[in-house]
Design an enzyme around this catalytic site. Sequence first.
Site, PDB file in Angstrom:
ATOM      1  N   ASP A 159       3.713  27.713   9.622  1.00  0.00           N
ATOM      2  CA  ASP A 159       4.475  27.974   8.499  1.00  0.00           C
ATOM      3  C   ASP A 159       3.610  27.433   7.270  1.00  0.00           C
ATOM      4  O   ASP A 159       3.788  27.767   6.196  1.00  0.00           O
ATOM      5  CB  ASP A 159       5.799  27.326   8.749  1.00  0.00           C
ATOM      6  CG  ASP A 159       6.436  27.862   9.928  1.00  0.00           C
ATOM      7  OD1 ASP A 159       6.921  29.214   9.836  1.00  0.00           O
ATOM      8  OD2 ASP A 159       6.539  26.824  10.746  1.00  0.00           O
ATOM      9  N   HIS A 187      11.073  25.268  12.707  1.00  0.00           N
ATOM     10  CA  HIS A 187      10.470  26.246  12.632  1.00  0.00           C
ATOM     11  C   HIS A 187      11.438  27.625  13.121  1.00  0.00           C
ATOM     12  O   HIS A 187      11.706  27.912  14.065  1.00  0.00           O
ATOM     13  CB  HIS A 187       9.467  26.325  13.873  1.00  0.00           C
ATOM     14  CG  HIS A 187       8.682  27.771  13.968  1.00  0.00           C
ATOM     15  ND1 HIS A 187       7.899  28.211  13.010  1.00  0.00           N
ATOM     16  CD2 HIS A 187       8.537  28.671  14.934  1.00  0.00           C
ATOM     17  CE1 HIS A 187       7.280  29.295  13.183  1.00  0.00           C
ATOM     18  NE2 HIS A 187       7.919  29.562  14.577  1.00  0.00           N
TER      19      HIS A 187
END
Length: 327
Positions: A159, A187
């Site tokens: 990410d 996440h």
Amino acid sequence: MKAPVRVTVTGAAGQISYSLLFRIAAGDLLGKDQPVILQLLEITPALKALQGVAMELDDCAFPLLAGIVTTDDPNVAFKDTDYALLVGARPRGPGMERKDLLSANAAIFSVQGKAINDHASRNIKVLVVGNPANTNALIAQRNAPDINPRQFTAMTRLDHNRGLTQLAQKTGKTVNDVKKLIIWGNHSATQYPDVHHATVDGKTATDLIDQAWYEADYIPTVQQRGAAIIAARGASSAASAASAALDHIRTWALGSAEGDWVSMGVYSDGSYGIEKGLIYSFPVVCKNGDWEIVQGLEINEFSRGKMQATEKELQEERDAVKELLPA
Ligand code: NAD
Ligand code: LMR
């Protein structure tokens, strides 16, 4: 030449591992002077495919590859291991959220946490990649009471890397110019990519982009990138996930760059008001094989709300697997 270290990879016949293992053996994890012994775990039906992967590793004649163990027994896979990359888990398909995988994958991580507790090096560094990564890391950690909880981490580096590229492309710069980005929390689609402390080529990022683009474009693009890859490829990200896993462990083991930080899902100590004991992604600096949460950042109301929303999701995920979390 240094003495070899042991690196366990689970899900070793899967698609992420097919990118990951060859790069580990080539020295991309711990450097070109660090030999490795790969300890590869799979489920029994995948052992034949795993044998094929091991044959290909042999055929590369990697100078740093000091040995390969293939097994379906976690007690063998984690024996004396120094690093564990827990990749083996079912990936989501189109239309699913990562937390939909909780019931399918959670049990894997309680078994592996126990095996780590009983067999691994006391200095082991664990990275959980398999989804839902933060809560799976929590399950593994809670099942390994003899290991310091700080040694269990979850991957939000993918990410972070996605966020770097999106910001670099928008501002016409390269990823090398972007510093101090943060991924907070889970996440998942509630993660919060925060650019309030970021700089691009030395300039304050928020001066270079407008709030409307940040809220309506940047944040959802980073949050939903995994789903966008699944829609485009028909399978979840693999090479980029493997690359981020290498980045995560390498930074943790060898240190973060001067004047910058990275995002890691780590054991919360209560920093920034986040509940202690959750595996939550924070900005961290790494030095001497250890990580520290960056302290003292100013958090505005917009950020606070988003950090709490992703914390709440992690609390809900934790509560959903409480039978796998020994007190
Ligand atoms: P895959 O299905 O190709 O491979 C998974 C492998 O794990 C399979 O070979 C399977 O046999 C194995 N496995 C299943 N249970 C196991 C167990 N108990 N022990 C050992 N091995 C086991 O999947 P993939 O594309 O490699 O993805 C793996 C996981 O990583 C998925 O959960 C996916 O959602 C996740 N993922 C996370 C991130 C992240 O940023 N954190 C990024 C990409 C993918
Ligand atoms: C990703 O972020 O690409 C992975 O977590 C796979 C997924 O399910 O999104």
